[in-house]
Design a protein around this motif. Structure first.
Motif, PDB file in Angstrom:
ATOM      1  N   SER A  80       4.696 -16.074  43.488  1.00  0.00           N
ATOM      2  CA  SER A  80       4.144 -17.266  44.145  1.00  0.00           C
ATOM      3  C   SER A  80       4.124 -17.037  45.655  1.00  0.00           C
ATOM      4  N   SER A  91       0.021 -16.253  42.642  1.00  0.00           N
ATOM      5  CA  SER A  91      -0.233 -17.689  42.795  1.00  0.00           C
ATOM      6  C   SER A  91      -0.068 -18.124  44.240  1.00  0.00           C
ATOM      7  N   GLU A 133      -6.269 -21.204  48.088  1.00  0.00           N
ATOM      8  CA  GLU A 133      -7.143 -20.493  47.160  1.00  0.00           C
ATOM      9  C   GLU A 133      -7.882 -19.340  47.832  1.00  0.00           C
ATOM     10  N   LEU A 145      -5.403 -16.473  48.192  1.00  0.00           N
ATOM     11  CA  LEU A 145      -5.118 -15.970  46.849  1.00  0.00           C
ATOM     12  C   LEU A 145      -6.256 -15.093  46.347  1.00  0.00           C
ATOM     13  N   TYR A 175      -3.829 -17.625  40.101  1.00  0.00           N
ATOM     14  CA  TYR A 175      -3.732 -19.001  39.619  1.00  0.00           C
ATOM     15  C   TYR A 175      -3.301 -19.877  40.790  1.00  0.00           C
ATOM     16  N   ALA A 188      -1.770 -22.916  42.655  1.00  0.00           N
ATOM     17  CA  ALA A 188      -0.750 -23.908  42.304  1.00  0.00           C
ATOM     18  C   ALA A 188       0.027 -24.314  43.540  1.00  0.00           C
ATOM     19  N   ASP A 237       2.029 -28.383  38.281  1.00  0.00           N
ATOM     20  CA  ASP A 237       1.442 -27.104  38.684  1.00  0.00           C
ATOM     21  C   ASP A 237       2.337 -25.938  38.270  1.00  0.00           C
ATOM     22  N   LEU A 256       1.442 -23.072  35.602  1.00  0.00           N
ATOM     23  CA  LEU A 256       1.402 -21.686  36.059  1.00  0.00           C
ATOM     24  C   LEU A 256       2.176 -20.772  35.113  1.00  0.00           C
TER      25      LEU A 256
END
Length: 323
Positions: A84, A108, A112, A115, A132, A134, A141, A145
């Motif tokens: 993450s 993650s 976005e 990412l 993904y 999140a 979320d 995930l």
């Protein structure tokens, strides 16, 4: 790389006499034959040992060299890792490192755009990776995930809980911003471990690394939320390590110091050059750390090479806290 033995060297070494030509072994006194045999045997044994050691060193160097034949990876085939906060900085560096070392990676981030850039970079380098989006401060979320990871790969072996924020606040700080810092940095780690541990308990094994900070060990002014949240991360890490160690699950924290990431680059009122200047005097190594410096520690903690390490908060700060 130069071969271990060139053809000519190999041939000449086989033709080399055991003794110099001027020595006639048959003319030596018979009473010394046993002494000579033992002495020569010891010399041969020592030479063989040295040769074997040299060959092994060369082979190991070849195996561990990036791009060499039979590159040794930190993770066996089939390993699945979740990272993450992977949209930039330490998270992106760790995502790339996990993939380089043999893991399939799910990256993650709530950003976005960042990412997507991380996932694109991995795929361009030929690595397997999924993204993904999140917000790790929201339970739904986080749960979705982890479910996505398991639905995609059927398991979860390594988790690097790295999402975090840092907001500088005065004594009259906005409580909403304090709560937001705690929600992402502390609650986010709690939620991540909650759902990651469910999977790891079922599969009877796994590793978790949580991003804390040297501010989880010491403190500085104007950052009450950040300091409190990172102390909490270390506490949760130790608690989980104690609770799940007998289930073959290791849980550790990483404590970066001054690392050149977007968190430092965007600090209000402080130039990046000023941060570099401060690092030259405040750290034993005289520089800012890089995301890759931290990522390598994360990879080691996540791998079987750290099999007896759990419940620790590993400091990666260039000696900042050594004084």
């Amino acid at each position: 790389m130069r071969p271990v033995l060139e053809e000519g060297e190999h041939q000449s070494s086989l033709e080399m006499p055991l003794y110099p030509p001027s020595v006639n072994v048959a003319q030596r006194p018979i009473t010394r034959s046993h002494e000579l045999t033992a002495e020569r045997s010891a010399q041969i044994d020592e030479g063989f040992f040295r040769l074997t050691t040299s060959l092994l060193s060369i082979i190991n160097m070849r195996i561990l060299t990036e791009g060499g034949v039979g590159v040794a990876k930190f993770f066996p085939a089939g390993t699945v890792a979740l990272v993450s906060g992977a949209g930039s900085g330490i998270g992106r560096a760790a995502t790339i490192a996990f993939a380089r070392e043999g893991a399939a990676v799910v990256a993650s981030d709530r950003d976005e755009s960042g990412l997507a850039q991380t996932v694109t970079t991995l795929r361009e380098q030929g690595y397997e990776a999924l993204g993904y989006a999140a917000d790790m401060g929201r339970e739904e979320d986080v749960r979705n995930l982890v479910n996505f990871v398991v639905a995609s790969y059927g398991r979860l072996d390594c988790a690097f809980n790295n999402a975090g924020i840092n907001i500088e606040l005065d004594s009259d700080y906005d409580i909403a911003e304090f709560d937001r810092t705690m929600a992402v940095n502390s609650r986010g780690v709690f939620l991540s471990m909650k759902y990651e541990l469910e999977i790891m308990r079922e599969q009877r094994g796994g590793t978790i690394v949580n991003t804390a900070s040297v501010m989880g060990i010491v403190a500085i002014p104007r950052q009450p939320g950040y300091v409190a949240s990172k102390h909490a991360v270390i506490g949760m890490t130790k608690q989980a390590a104690l609770q799940y160690g007998r289930r073959n699950i290791r849980v550790n924290a990483i404590c970066p110091g001054m690392i050149e990431t977007p968190l430092i680059q965007r600090r209000p009122g402080i130039s990046l050059q000023a941060v570099h200047d401060h690092a030259r005097t405040a750290t034993a190594l005289g520089r800012l750390g890089t995301p890759e410096d931290v990522a390598e520690a994360v990879i080691w903690l996540s791998s079987s090479r750290a099999n007896y390490v759990t419940g620790t908060a590993m400091i990666v700060d260039g000696g900042f806290t050594a004084a």
